[in-house]
Design a protein around this motif. Structure first.
Motif, PDB file in Angstrom:
ATOM      1  N   ALA A  60      41.213  45.789  37.309  1.00  0.00           N
ATOM      2  CA  ALA A  60      41.894  44.695  36.623  1.00  0.00           C
ATOM      3  C   ALA A  60      42.308  43.600  37.602  1.00  0.00           C
ATOM      4  CB  ALA A  60      43.125  45.225  35.883  1.00  0.00           C
ATOM      5  N   VAL A  61      42.613  43.982  38.824  1.00  0.00           N
ATOM      6  CA  VAL A  61      43.018  43.011  39.839  1.00  0.00           C
ATOM      7  C   VAL A  61      41.810  42.386  40.527  1.00  0.00           C
ATOM      8  CG1 VAL A  61      44.173  42.745  42.079  1.00  0.00           C
ATOM      9  CG2 VAL A  61      45.265  44.073  40.268  1.00  0.00           C
ATOM     10  N   MET A  62      40.822  43.210  40.871  1.00  0.00           N
ATOM     11  CA  MET A  62      39.748  42.745  41.740  1.00  0.00           C
ATOM     12  C   MET A  62      38.601  42.027  41.020  1.00  0.00           C
ATOM     13  SD  MET A  62      39.302  45.561  44.785  1.00  0.00           S
ATOM     14  CE  MET A  62      38.352  44.342  45.721  1.00  0.00           C
ATOM     15  N   LEU A  63      38.271  42.434  39.797  1.00  0.00           N
ATOM     16  CA  LEU A  63      37.106  41.829  39.143  1.00  0.00           C
ATOM     17  C   LEU A  63      37.293  40.338  38.823  1.00  0.00           C
ATOM     18  CD1 LEU A  63      35.735  44.642  36.807  1.00  0.00           C
ATOM     19  CD2 LEU A  63      34.609  43.577  38.763  1.00  0.00           C
ATOM     20  N   PRO A  64      38.426  39.917  38.239  1.00  0.00           N
ATOM     21  CA  PRO A  64      38.580  38.480  37.994  1.00  0.00           C
ATOM     22  C   PRO A  64      38.565  37.660  39.276  1.00  0.00           C
ATOM     23  CG  PRO A  64      40.164  39.753  36.707  1.00  0.00           C
ATOM     24  CD  PRO A  64      39.558  40.703  37.682  1.00  0.00           C
ATOM     25  N   ARG A 121      47.218  41.420  47.591  1.00  0.00           N
ATOM     26  CA  ARG A 121      46.184  41.962  48.486  1.00  0.00           C
ATOM     27  C   ARG A 121      44.896  42.234  47.722  1.00  0.00           C
ATOM     28  NH1 ARG A 121      50.841  44.666  50.296  1.00  0.00           N
ATOM     29  NH2 ARG A 121      51.396  44.241  52.477  1.00  0.00           N
ATOM     30  N   GLY A 122      45.039  42.748  46.492  1.00  0.00           N
ATOM     31  CA  GLY A 122      43.872  43.010  45.676  1.00  0.00           C
ATOM     32  C   GLY A 122      43.154  41.730  45.268  1.00  0.00           C
ATOM     33  N   VAL A 123      43.928  40.689  44.951  1.00  0.00           N
ATOM     34  CA  VAL A 123      43.331  39.401  44.603  1.00  0.00           C
ATOM     35  C   VAL A 123      42.565  38.843  45.796  1.00  0.00           C
ATOM     36  CG1 VAL A 123      43.829  37.011  43.972  1.00  0.00           C
ATOM     37  CG2 VAL A 123      45.066  38.880  42.849  1.00  0.00           C
ATOM     38  N   LEU A 124      43.184  38.887  46.972  1.00  0.00           N
ATOM     39  CA  LEU A 124      42.523  38.392  48.179  1.00  0.00           C
ATOM     40  C   LEU A 124      41.262  39.195  48.479  1.00  0.00           C
ATOM     41  CD1 LEU A 124      42.497  36.546  50.653  1.00  0.00           C
ATOM     42  CD2 LEU A 124      43.992  38.186  51.816  1.00  0.00           C
ATOM     43  N   ALA A 125      41.353  40.525  48.332  1.00  0.00           N
ATOM     44  CA  ALA A 125      40.182  41.374  48.587  1.00  0.00           C
ATOM     45  C   ALA A 125      39.077  41.093  47.578  1.00  0.00           C
ATOM     46  CB  ALA A 125      40.596  42.846  48.529  1.00  0.00           C
ATOM     47  N   ILE A 145      38.270  47.960  52.417  1.00  0.00           N
ATOM     48  CA  ILE A 145      39.485  47.697  53.188  1.00  0.00           C
ATOM     49  C   ILE A 145      40.713  47.686  52.280  1.00  0.00           C
ATOM     50  CG2 ILE A 145      40.692  45.867  54.471  1.00  0.00           C
ATOM     51  CD1 ILE A 145      38.002  45.271  55.840  1.00  0.00           C
ATOM     52  N   TYR A 146      40.542  47.216  51.046  1.00  0.00           N
ATOM     53  CA  TYR A 146      41.672  47.208  50.115  1.00  0.00           C
ATOM     54  C   TYR A 146      41.883  48.550  49.431  1.00  0.00           C
ATOM     55  CZ  TYR A 146      44.337  46.295  45.865  1.00  0.00           C
ATOM     56  OH  TYR A 146      45.261  46.365  44.850  1.00  0.00           O
ATOM     57  N   VAL A 147      40.795  49.181  48.999  1.00  0.00           N
ATOM     58  CA  VAL A 147      40.919  50.362  48.142  1.00  0.00           C
ATOM     59  C   VAL A 147      41.120  51.656  48.929  1.00  0.00           C
ATOM     60  CG1 VAL A 147      39.788  51.731  46.340  1.00  0.00           C
ATOM     61  CG2 VAL A 147      39.584  49.245  46.333  1.00  0.00           C
ATOM     62  N   MET A 148      40.498  51.798  50.081  1.00  0.00           N
ATOM     63  CA  MET A 148      40.556  53.070  50.803  1.00  0.00           C
ATOM     64  C   MET A 148      41.972  53.500  51.193  1.00  0.00           C
ATOM     65  SD  MET A 148      37.027  52.879  53.023  1.00  0.00           S
ATOM     66  CE  MET A 148      37.242  54.481  53.800  1.00  0.00           C
ATOM     67  N   PRO A 149      42.856  52.584  51.629  1.00  0.00           N
ATOM     68  CA  PRO A 149      44.224  53.022  51.941  1.00  0.00           C
ATOM     69  C   PRO A 149      44.989  53.578  50.740  1.00  0.00           C
ATOM     70  CG  PRO A 149      43.759  50.917  52.994  1.00  0.00           C
ATOM     71  CD  PRO A 149      42.628  51.194  52.053  1.00  0.00           C
ATOM     72  N   LYS A 150      44.500  53.354  49.532  1.00  0.00           N
ATOM     73  CA  LYS A 150      45.158  53.913  48.351  1.00  0.00           C
ATOM     74  C   LYS A 150      44.937  55.419  48.241  1.00  0.00           C
ATOM     75  CE  LYS A 150      44.914  49.720  45.536  1.00  0.00           C
ATOM     76  NZ  LYS A 150      46.382  49.602  45.425  1.00  0.00           N
TER      77      LYS A 150
END
Length: 241
Positions: A60-64, A121-125, A145-150
């Protein structure tokens, strides 16, 4: 094609090496044109295989924001050197992966990350992944880089990645069409390579499900270092050449 299949099967990132390898035999533009239709077909296999395990919030954050990055990449394609993008993404990927491996050394399993209060961070990624995917076919590292630390469960990480890049690849189709990159030569070559591409994707799915979940992220970090090194080398060579 085997590298693309392994990437779509779950070993994220290594598919970015495939385009430069194809470009050894044909022009880089034709290599990219051949690869995109193959990726779209492989996406069907990977999304189906992990259709029940994905993270709604990440998408929801990254696709748009990825859509915005693709538009920016298309608009600036004539002004941005792909080599510079590859060098920057490669260097950042190496530093990030080394830092994460160092931080998680000796730990059997990483703790889940705390929920974000603001998804900037998700928007920037997402913007970066869309932009680098459009310019240099290197959207994997920004996503990782954004998702792996989760520290998502292995299959959730793979499923989220599969859906994200399946949508991103379709978003890139209008730009490729407008640039006249879907030539008859590219489509016929892609058609010939499709059986191997599909088989290798199923092979990647089979293999990744046999990797112990505790070691999965360490393997991906190592692959990210390798991919980052390849991108940095290609970018530096392009800029200096």
């Amino acid at each position: 094609m085997i590298l693309l299949g392994l990437a779509k099967g779950g070993f994220s990132g290594i598919g970015v090496i495939a385009v430069p390898m194809i470009a050894l035999a044909v022009s880089p533009v034709l290599a990219a044109s051949i690869t995109l239709p193959i990726l779209i077909v492989q996406d069907v296999v990977s999304v189906w295989s992990f259709r029940k395990t994905w993270d709604r919030n990440v998408l929801a954050v990254m696709l748009p924001s990825a859509a915005g990055g693709i538009v920016v990449g298309y608009a600036l394609a004539a002004f941005v050197k792909p080599g510079a993008v590859e060098l920057a993404v490669g260097a950042i990927s190496i530093v990030f992966a080394v830092m994460r491996l160092w931080a998680e050394r000796g730990s059997a399993s990483a703790r889940p990350a705390k929920p974000e209060k603001l998804p900037w961070r998700g928007v920037l990624a997402g913007v970066t992944a869309g932009f680098t995917s459009q310019i240099a076919h290197a959207g994997g590292p920004p996503f990782q880089i954004y998702v792996m630390p989760k520290n998502l469960p292995r299959d959730v990480f793979i499923g989220t990645s599969a859906i994200f890049f399946a949508v991103v690849n379709w978003m890139k189709v209008p730009a490729y069409w407008a640039l006249g990159q879907f030539t008859r030569e590219a489509m016929m070559t892609a058609l010939v390579l499709l059986p191997l591409a599909i088989a290798s994707t199923w092979g990647g799915v089979w293999l990744v499900r046999r990797v112990p979940a505790g070691n999965f992220y360490r393997i991906i970090y190592v692959l990210l270092i390798a991919v980052g090194g390849k991108l940095a080398w290609d970018g530096a060579t392009s800029l200096l050449g």
